[in-house]
Design an enzyme around this catalytic site. Structure first.
Site, PDB file in Angstrom:
ATOM      1  N   CYS A   1       0.806  -1.220   0.000  1.00 47.09           N
ATOM      2  CA  CYS A   1       0.000   0.000   0.000  1.00 47.09           C
ATOM      3  C   CYS A   1       0.836   1.266   0.000  1.00 47.09           C
ATOM      4  O   CYS A   1       0.299   2.357  -0.197  1.00 47.09           O
ATOM      5  CB  CYS A   1      -0.954  -0.005   1.187  1.00 47.09           C
TER       6      CYS A   1
ATOM      7  N   GLY B   1      -7.346 -10.596  -1.289  1.00 47.28           N
ATOM      8  CA  GLY B   1      -6.955 -11.980  -1.064  1.00 47.28           C
ATOM      9  C   GLY B   1      -5.551 -12.237  -1.585  1.00 47.28           C
ATOM     10  O   GLY B   1      -4.954 -11.410  -2.261  1.00 47.28           O
TER      11      GLY B   1
ATOM     12  N   CYS C   1     -11.717   0.905   4.418  1.00 46.64           N
ATOM     13  CA  CYS C   1     -11.737   1.515   3.092  1.00 46.64           C
ATOM     14  C   CYS C   1     -12.236   0.510   2.057  1.00 46.64           C
ATOM     15  O   CYS C   1     -12.157  -0.703   2.254  1.00 46.64           O
ATOM     16  CB  CYS C   1     -10.345   2.007   2.717  1.00 46.64           C
TER      17      CYS C   1
END
Length: 392
Positions: free
Chosen positions: A82, A118, A215
């Site tokens: 991220c 996933g 989110c």
């Protein structure tokens, strides 16, 4: 490295739900062309490019940028979970400040699928195995919700227990963030929410992490032009925003000591200390902040990691409204990841775009008046935290 690095141009597309988006290369091209136009330069002036994403084959950066031009420049594909977008910005800033190039392009994009994240590569060890293993060791449950909700949910529980805090603070952050997003035409969710709606939405990690504290999967793209002062002067770019300080940290052995550290509390502190020292400022000097609120507990933890408030003081910081307009600092005026959306590879670059707009007075109805110093925090488990100080 004594040269300054400036953000000379930025661009972004409106974020969208999976299935309602254009393909990643189209979104990226649009963001890049907007950033080039904003800087007032041609793609031929770019000497190096960094493309950040995590879902896609290995040269998606080339696929996207070849739509803009084929100029033989180095194109580096960046995947750092991220924090990929801010990692790409970190590399571009280094290249400019180190004198390797005078003008670099950063583009972040993501084309996500619906539903919870996933594992794609399930035939080999996952980097999240360490995190879920340490969660078990620390006494927190690992559920079918997936690694991210489990780890961030446990981080939130750790905070509540450590400081005897009310879980309503997580809901109040979500309400604040959604109220900010109402004024952002680039945001995915622009309908206000009540505290009751947040707290009574389905629980995704027992006992306090609810759906509206998380989110959404999102598609989108953002781009930034990073250049030297000399390049900006030659090309008549007078609106450049200085990347005055930047720190990046990965996990330390103390990351495994608590659930809060598992979600980057200490990484954030270390990265922030470097960024503040380089810029010669403290957290109290920031006018506007975009931080990584993938789950609202992480926003609460990050207030203290960045030094926006003291240890254990986040509840008062939130309840006093010091995290929004009229308070000490405006946090996530864009709506943050919670409401603007979190297209993973684009997120760090989109934070940069938002902050540059505020520093240039271009943020419209959500403008933080008089903003001169901005702070960016982008976090990825696995892990990396990048903190950047921008100023005009």
């Amino acid at each position: 490295m004594t040269r300054k690095a400036l953000v000379a141009g930025v661009g972004m597309v409106k974020f969208a739900k999976p299935g309602e988006n254009e393909n990643y290369d189209v979104m990226a091209e649009k963001a890049v062309r907007e950033a080039l136009q904003d800087a007032g330069i041609d793609y031929a002036e770019v000497q190096q490019a960094y493309a950040s994403y995590i879902y896609g084959d290995s040269t998606c950066g080339q696929k996207a940028l070849y739509r803009v031009g084929e100029t033989a420049i180095p194109i580096i594909n960046v995947n750092n979970n991220c924090s990929s977008g801010s990692t790409a910005l970190f590399l571009a800033r280094q290249a400019v400040m180190g004198g390797s190039v005078e003008c670099a392009l950063v583009v972040g994009f993501e084309q996500m699928r619906p539903g919870a994240l996933g594992t794609v590569w399930d035939d080999r060890p996952s980097p999240f195995d360490d995190f879920t293993g340490h969660l078990n060791r620390l006494g927190y449950a690992v559920t079918k919700a997936g690694p991210a909700p489990c780890v961030f949910g446990a981080g939130g529980m750790d905070y509540l227990e450590r400081y005897d805090a009310d879980p309503a603070i997580f809901g109040k952050v979500a309400v604040k963030t959604r109220n900010h997003a109402v004024k952002n035409p680039y945001a995915l969710f622009t309908k206000p929410m009540t505290l009751e709606e947040v707290m009574t939405s389905p629980v995704i990690y027992e006992p306090h992490l609810t759906r509206f504290m998380a989110c959404p999967p999102t598609c989108g793209a953002a781009a930034a032009i990073v250049c030297s002062e000399e390049f900006a002067a030659r090309h008549g770019i007078g609106h450049g925003v200085e990347m005055a300080g930047q720190g990046m940290a990965t996990d330390h052995s103390d990351s495994w000591d608590s659930a809060m550290n598992l979600v980057g509390a200490q990484m954030t502190r270390r990265a922030a200390a470097v960024a503040y020292e380089q810029a010669g400022i403290g957290a109290e000097d920031a006018d506007v902040v975009e931080l990584h609120d993938c789950f609202t507990p992480n926003e609460v933890i990050t207030y203290e990691g960045l030094g926006l408030c003291g240890e254990g003081e986040a509840s008062r910081f939130i309840n006093d409204g010091d995290n929004t307009y009229g308070g000490k600092v405006v946090v996530n005026p864009s709506g943050g990841l919670m409401s603007k959306g979190h297209p993973i590879g684009a997120t760090g670059v989109a934070q940069c775009v938002e902050l540059c707009w505020h520093l240039r007075g271009l943020a419209g109805a959500r403008q933080v008046e008089g903003a001169r110093v901005a702070l960016q925090h982008n976090l990825g488990l696995g892990g990396a935290a990048v903190v950047t100080v921008y100023r005009v």
